[in-house]
Design a protein around this motif. Structure first.
Motif, mmCIF file in Angstrom:
data_model
loop_
_atom_site.group_PDB
_atom_site.id
_atom_site.type_symbol
_atom_site.label_atom_id
_atom_site.label_comp_id
_atom_site.label_asym_id
_atom_site.label_seq_id
_atom_site.Cartn_x
_atom_site.Cartn_y
_atom_site.Cartn_z
ATOM 1 N N PRO A 25 -19.299 -20.884 17.602
ATOM 2 C CA PRO A 25 -20.510 -20.943 18.426
ATOM 3 C C PRO A 25 -20.464 -20.029 19.640
ATOM 4 O O PRO A 25 -21.504 -19.553 20.095
ATOM 5 N N GLY A 26 -19.283 -19.788 20.213
ATOM 6 C CA GLY A 26 -19.187 -18.885 21.351
ATOM 7 C C GLY A 26 -19.605 -17.469 20.996
ATOM 8 O O GLY A 26 -20.316 -16.802 21.756
ATOM 9 N N TRP A 27 -19.162 -16.981 19.820
ATOM 10 C CA TRP A 27 -19.552 -15.636 19.382
ATOM 11 C C TRP A 27 -21.060 -15.571 19.115
ATOM 12 O O TRP A 27 -21.714 -14.579 19.459
ATOM 13 N N ILE A 28 -21.595 -16.626 18.491
ATOM 14 C CA ILE A 28 -23.039 -16.632 18.203
ATOM 15 C C ILE A 28 -23.842 -16.615 19.496
ATOM 16 O O ILE A 28 -24.824 -15.873 19.646
ATOM 17 N N ALA A 29 -23.418 -17.437 20.478
ATOM 18 C CA ALA A 29 -24.136 -17.484 21.748
ATOM 19 C C ALA A 29 -24.062 -16.148 22.472
ATOM 20 O O ALA A 29 -25.058 -15.673 23.036
ATOM 21 N N ALA A 30 -22.886 -15.508 22.466
ATOM 22 C CA ALA A 30 -22.750 -14.219 23.136
ATOM 23 C C ALA A 30 -23.631 -13.162 22.476
ATOM 24 O O ALA A 30 -24.253 -12.334 23.154
ATOM 25 N N ALA A 31 -23.693 -13.174 21.152
ATOM 26 C CA ALA A 31 -24.525 -12.198 20.452
ATOM 27 C C ALA A 31 -26.007 -12.429 20.736
ATOM 28 O O ALA A 31 -26.770 -11.483 20.964
ATOM 29 N N ARG A 32 -26.441 -13.680 20.753
ATOM 30 C CA ARG A 32 -27.858 -13.965 21.043
ATOM 31 C C ARG A 32 -28.224 -13.621 22.480
ATOM 32 O O ARG A 32 -29.349 -13.207 22.763
ATOM 33 N N LEU A 33 -27.281 -13.803 23.401
ATOM 34 C CA LEU A 33 -27.551 -13.431 24.786
ATOM 35 C C LEU A 33 -27.814 -11.935 24.887
ATOM 36 O O LEU A 33 -28.763 -11.506 25.573
ATOM 37 N N GLU A 34 -26.991 -11.112 24.224
ATOM 38 C CA GLU A 34 -27.227 -9.669 24.245
ATOM 39 C C GLU A 34 -28.525 -9.302 23.553
ATOM 40 O O GLU A 34 -29.203 -8.361 23.951
ATOM 41 N N GLU A 35 -28.862 -10.069 22.523
ATOM 42 C CA GLU A 35 -30.134 -9.811 21.844
ATOM 43 C C GLU A 35 -31.300 -10.066 22.784
ATOM 44 O O GLU A 35 -32.257 -9.285 22.840
ATOM 45 N N VAL A 36 -31.250 -11.164 23.552
ATOM 46 C CA VAL A 36 -32.311 -11.480 24.505
ATOM 47 C C VAL A 36 -32.375 -10.420 25.596
ATOM 48 O O VAL A 36 -33.450 -10.035 26.057
ATOM 49 N N ALA A 37 -31.177 -9.921 25.996
ATOM 50 C CA ALA A 37 -31.131 -8.910 27.040
ATOM 51 C C ALA A 37 -31.582 -7.541 26.551
ATOM 52 O O ALA A 37 -31.643 -6.600 27.338
ATOM 53 N N GLY A 38 -31.872 -7.421 25.258
ATOM 54 C CA GLY A 38 -32.352 -6.163 24.727
ATOM 55 C C GLY A 38 -31.262 -5.222 24.260
ATOM 56 O O GLY A 38 -31.546 -4.080 23.887
ATOM 57 N N ILE A 58 -29.285 -4.820 21.432
ATOM 58 C CA ILE A 58 -29.092 -5.255 20.061
ATOM 59 C C ILE A 58 -27.798 -4.690 19.462
ATOM 60 O O ILE A 58 -27.115 -5.355 18.674
ATOM 61 N N GLU A 59 -27.424 -3.461 19.849
ATOM 62 C CA GLU A 59 -26.179 -2.882 19.320
ATOM 63 C C GLU A 59 -24.965 -3.658 19.806
ATOM 64 O O GLU A 59 -24.007 -3.899 19.057
ATOM 65 N N LYS A 60 -25.004 -4.054 21.078
ATOM 66 C CA LYS A 60 -23.915 -4.874 21.615
ATOM 67 C C LYS A 60 -23.854 -6.217 20.901
ATOM 68 O O LYS A 60 -22.761 -6.745 20.607
ATOM 69 N N ALA A 61 -25.040 -6.786 20.593
ATOM 70 C CA ALA A 61 -25.079 -8.065 19.876
ATOM 71 C C ALA A 61 -24.464 -7.920 18.486
ATOM 72 O O ALA A 61 -23.688 -8.777 18.039
ATOM 73 N N ARG A 62 -24.781 -6.839 17.798
ATOM 74 C CA ARG A 62 -24.206 -6.616 16.456
ATOM 75 C C ARG A 62 -22.692 -6.425 16.527
ATOM 76 O O ARG A 62 -21.948 -6.916 15.666
ATOM 77 N N GLU A 63 -22.249 -5.723 17.546
ATOM 78 C CA GLU A 63 -20.811 -5.512 17.701
ATOM 79 C C GLU A 63 -20.091 -6.841 17.933
ATOM 80 O O GLU A 63 -19.033 -7.106 17.356
ATOM 81 N N LEU A 64 -20.676 -7.692 18.776
ATOM 82 C CA LEU A 64 -20.060 -8.988 19.059
ATOM 83 C C LEU A 64 -20.011 -9.872 17.815
ATOM 84 O O LEU A 64 -18.987 -10.503 17.523
ATOM 85 N N ILE A 65 -21.096 -9.929 17.063
ATOM 86 C CA ILE A 65 -21.112 -10.827 15.908
ATOM 87 C C ILE A 65 -20.221 -10.297 14.790
ATOM 88 O O ILE A 65 -19.641 -11.086 14.020
#
Length: 863
Positions: free
Chosen positions: A252-265, A267-274
């Motif tokens: 869940p920590g990885w999912i939350a971190a990826a969604r936070l980057e997605e909300v922040a706009g 998306i590449e950082k979110a994909r890297e995290l997930i």
């Protein structure tokens, strides 16, 4: 009086010194006298042409470019001045260094380091107790980065602010009162105070106050509209970074971190995290689904494919993989592939049925019932109906045109075994094992199926396959042998006896089946049953040397020498009859075993008679010559023993044991010179024989000729570069600085040789690397389980360095392996006094011999 102006450029007279008339004779310069060049013959031309004293004038250094016109003079002068400088500097060096040292000490005393200030306090830390250590507070964040100057002050909240907060909380403005509601003001103050406390609790060291699961919901509805929300994003990013760093296996920590980057706009950082989260938590299906959602649509299928490979039993991932397909046919294939992994998933079956048409849905459900109905009948105890249900179901599927996938049904049989439905497993194997297999390829294919199922631990499925093979190939000896070996490894003694009884019934002419059946009875302790089986075997296969020898061994090992004598006498009589008729028949081992019996009983003359008789029939059988020579040696007739060995070598020139026995006898009788001659002749008659080379090397080493032994070993490795025993000897003889190079060369030449692996194990043992030594020694006995020398080394190692359980396990494996070979092992096992000793006793005696050999070598080294 001045000279005329016109004479200024004229050359001065010879030996002219400027100012000499005025008393300036003490010091002159080149500027005064001009070039110091002597006039010689031919200088009249220069006088005639005129001379300009400024023609070599330099504005910086004067005429002739410096004080010394020659560069050699300049270098000499520089060298002199350097010597002067060094001399003067050496005089001042001590004073200068002492002054510099004093200045440094004064500076250090006035400006001490932080670590030096607390030296005395650090020394006192040794005396602190555990309670005092526990009382030391945790270090916080005392850095000045991102902190406001001064102290944060708190004051009373203005009533206007509290009134505004109260108004924002109310929903019904129509009933608003002009009087201040003290309760609402208190609630507003409480809300503000809670916010302050939350901020303080967030700064507590080691405390994480963000629930990553809660963020999954909050982040989806978050929209960034002002600076305050941007600040909240930064804080959440730091906290989630702490979550995934402290516990990277928390999905869940990885999912939350990826969604936070997605909300922040981002998306590449979110994909890297997930993607990183998928690598850290490959067994969590939520991470893979989130990755599938975040990546590009073109990459989603590849991501979900990696997910189902990591978690093949995840229904959720198979359903996600199906939703990515837009074609119903492909989607159905994906779901059916998922059903192969999870055949009992109701959700997958429902999805497959929904995609199929009515006819296909019926077939699918019929197949599902076909796998469930037999299990239900077996559970009720109606095992007789199981086979009929399977046969009818498969026939119905074939009638509808459904292709029967043999591999899938074999997996279904293994699944039935795992579920405890053995009868269903057997029925499935019997029904589908021959489908799609050509008749000439059946036995090979079925053996391969049995081997794969055995590797996967599907014992009942393997047993069912062997049952089908036996039913179709009753007259094949290999089929019965493989089935019997399988039962010996995985079955009970009763199941093994059952297989062997059937085997000798259908294959009465197969000696190996009779012998195996008798041996298993003997190992079980039922000697009368084993004797009875061998009698039946003799009746079925008369004049069989193998059966006679097995019967002899049974009686001899059970201390029945008279019975053994009678069996061998009958065998010799039959052998002579067959030989008289010029029939090809072995028989040499019969005479050898007969001589062994007499040797054990102490009848030397009878032993010699039997050996002489055997040699008349079989002069090329080297063991008879060897036994006769050993008999002469035991009786002290060394010259006669030498004659026997030499006569034996005329008939058996390629027998290494005869050559080695003759060399040992020559050492006892005549010394080292004769040994060299014998071994040289042996190597010429038998080139590329590593045993003979090794015997020569050892002889020279024992004799003290170390250099000659090294030369012989080098020649031996040239002639036999892939000999494991020679490379092992090279490792043992190599000096310590060269052992690493020698071991590398040995490993490159013959890495899988058991002698090399044993030598590596002993080397690691000597270097106190016990784990590596144990691994290499175990590898040696795995490569050559029938060589007793390796078992002796391993058992000695475990006795000295292992636990009681480990050396007992080595003893158990050695007894099961029944080793028969090995230089030191055979010397002990074939001794007269050890003829009836069990393997356990032979192993312990061989270890004792190794210990004694090491003691003798140590004593010789000190001497």
């Amino acid at each position: 009086m001045y000279a005329p102006i016109g004479n200024l450029n004229a050359r001065p007279p010879v030996n002219y010194v400027a100012g000499l008339g005025r008393g300036a004779a003490g010091f002159t310069t080149r500027s005064d006298i001009g070039p110091a060049r002597c006039l010689a013959v031919g200088d009249d031309q220069d006088l005639e042409e005129g001379y300009d004293e400024n023609q070599k004038f330099d504005e910086f250094e004067g005429n002739d470019v410096g004080l010394f016109a020659s560069p050699e003079y300049d270098e000499e002068a520089d060298a002199i001045w350097d010597e002067i400088d060094k001399c003067m500097d050496s005089r001042r060096k001590d004073r200068r260094e002492s002054r510099l040292k004093e200045e440094i000490e004064n500076y250090c005393m006035s400006n001490p380091k932080i670590t030096e200030r607390f030296v005395d306090l650090k020394r006192k830390l040794v005396t602190m107790s555990y309670a005092e250590w526990d009382g030391v507070p945790e270090s916080g964040d005392y850095s000045l980065r991102n902190k406001k100057k001064g102290f944060e002050s708190y004051g009373p909240v203005p009533d206007t602010l509290l009134e505004k907060a109260r108004r924002e909380k109310e929903y019904n403005t129509a009933l608003e009162s002009r009087t201040q509601d003290l309760t609402a003001v208190g609630e507003g103050r409480g809300t503000l105070l809670g916010y302050k406390l939350d901020r303080v609790s967030d700064s507590v060291s080691g405390l994480t106050v963000v629930d990553p699961k809660g963020y999954l919901t909050d982040l989806q509805s978050m929209k960034i509209s002002n600076d305050a929300e941007i600040s909240d994003i930064k804080k959440a990013r730091l906290l989630l970074k702490s979550v995934i760093q402290t516990n990277p296996k928390h999905a869940p920590g990885w999912i939350a971190a990826a969604r936070l980057e997605e909300v922040a706009g981002k998306i590449e950082k979110a994909r890297e995290l997930i993607t990183t989260g998928c690598g850290e938590c490959p067994k969590n299906e939520d991470v893979w689904i989130e990755a599938c959602r975040l990546v590009n649509p073109d990459e989603a299928k590849a991501v979900i494919a990696r997910g189902v490979k990591a978690i093949p039993n995840s229904v959720k991932l198979w359903m996600q993989a199906a939703t990515l397909e837009h074609d119903d046919v492909i989607r159905s294939k994906v779901l059916r592939k998922g059903l192969e992994k999870i055949p009992d998933s109701v959700r997958l079956w429902k999805a497959v049925v929904e995609l199929a048409n009515e006819e296909d849905a019926k077939l699918l459900l019929q197949r599902e019932l076909l796998s469930v109905a037999p299990k239900l009948e077996e559970a009720k105890g109606n095992t007789s109906m199981v086979g009929k249900i399977i046969e009818r179901g498969i026939w119905a599927l074939q009638k509808e045109g459904v292709e029967i996938d043999r591999e899938s049904w074999m997996k279904e049989a293994e699944a039935a075994e795992q579920a405890g439905s053995v009868a269903t497993c057997n029925a499935i194997v019997s029904s589908i094992i021959g489908m799609g297999v050509e008749k000439e390829d059946r036995i090979m294919t079925w053996f391969a199926d049995a081997k794969e199922c055995e590797k996967r631990g599907s014992i009942e499925t393997t047993r069912a396959i062997y049952g089908c093979v036996i039913a179709d190939y009753k007259s094949e000896t290999d089929v019965w042998l493989k089935a019997a070996q399988f039962e010996k490894a995985h079955g009970t003694r009763e199941s093994l006896d059952g297989i062997l009884c059937k085997a000798v019934k259908y294959m009465p002419q197969a000696e190996v089946l009779w012998l195996m059946s008798a041996k298993e009875k003997w190992l079980a302790g039922d000697v009368p049953a084993a004797r009875k089986i061998l009698q039946s075997a003799d009746a079925a296969i008369p004049d069989s040397e193998e059966i006679w020898l097995a019967a002899f061994k049974l009686e001899f090992e059970n201390n029945e020498p008279e019975r053994a004598r009678m069996i061998l006498a009958k065998a010799r009589e039959t052998s002579q009859t067959l030989l008289a008729k010029d029939r090809e028949w072995g028989g040499e081992r019969v005479w050898m075993k007969s001589a062994i019996v007499e040797r054990e009983l102490g009848n030397g003359e009878e032993e010699r008679r039997l050996l002489d008789e055997g040699l008349r029939f079989f002069p090329s059988f080297f063991k008879l010559w060897l036994m006769l020579g050993q008999l002469e040696e035991r009786q002290g007739r060394l010259p006669k023993a030498k004659e026997v060995y030499e006569l034996g070598l005329t008939h058996c020139p390629n027998s290494t044991p005869l050559w080695l026995s003759l060399a040992n006898l020559e050492l006892r009788m005549n010394g080292m010179s004769k040994v060299r001659a014998v071994l040289t002749r042996a190597r010429k008659r038998n080139p590329q024989n590593p045993e003979l080379w090794l015997a020569a090397v050892r002889a020279e080493s024992k004799h003290g000729s170390k250099k000659e032994a090294e030369n012989l070993l080098a020649k031996a490795l040239q002639e036999c570069p892939n000999s494991g025993i020679l490379w092992a000897a090279s490792i043992e003889m190599a000096p310590r600085p060269h052992k690493k190079k020698t071991t590398s060369a040995a490993y490159s030449k013959c890495k899988h040789d058991p002698h090399i692996t044993a030598a590596f194990g002993k080397l690691f043992w000597h270097n106190q690397k016990m784990d590596q030594a144990r691994n290499w020694l175990n590898l040696a006995v795995d490569l050559a389980p029938d060589v007793g020398d390796f078992w002796s080394i391993l058992y000695k190692f475990e006795l000295q360095c292992g636990t009681e359980h480990q050396h007992k396990e080595v003893l158990r494996k050695c007894v099961a392996a029944e080793p028969k070979f090995g230089e030191k092992w055979q010397a002990i096992s074939k001794a007269v006094e050890n003829s009836h000793q069990p393997i356990e006793a032979i192993l312990k005696k061989s270890v004792a011999a190794l210990v004694q050999e090491e003691k003798d070598a140590e004593e010789n080294k000190h001497q």
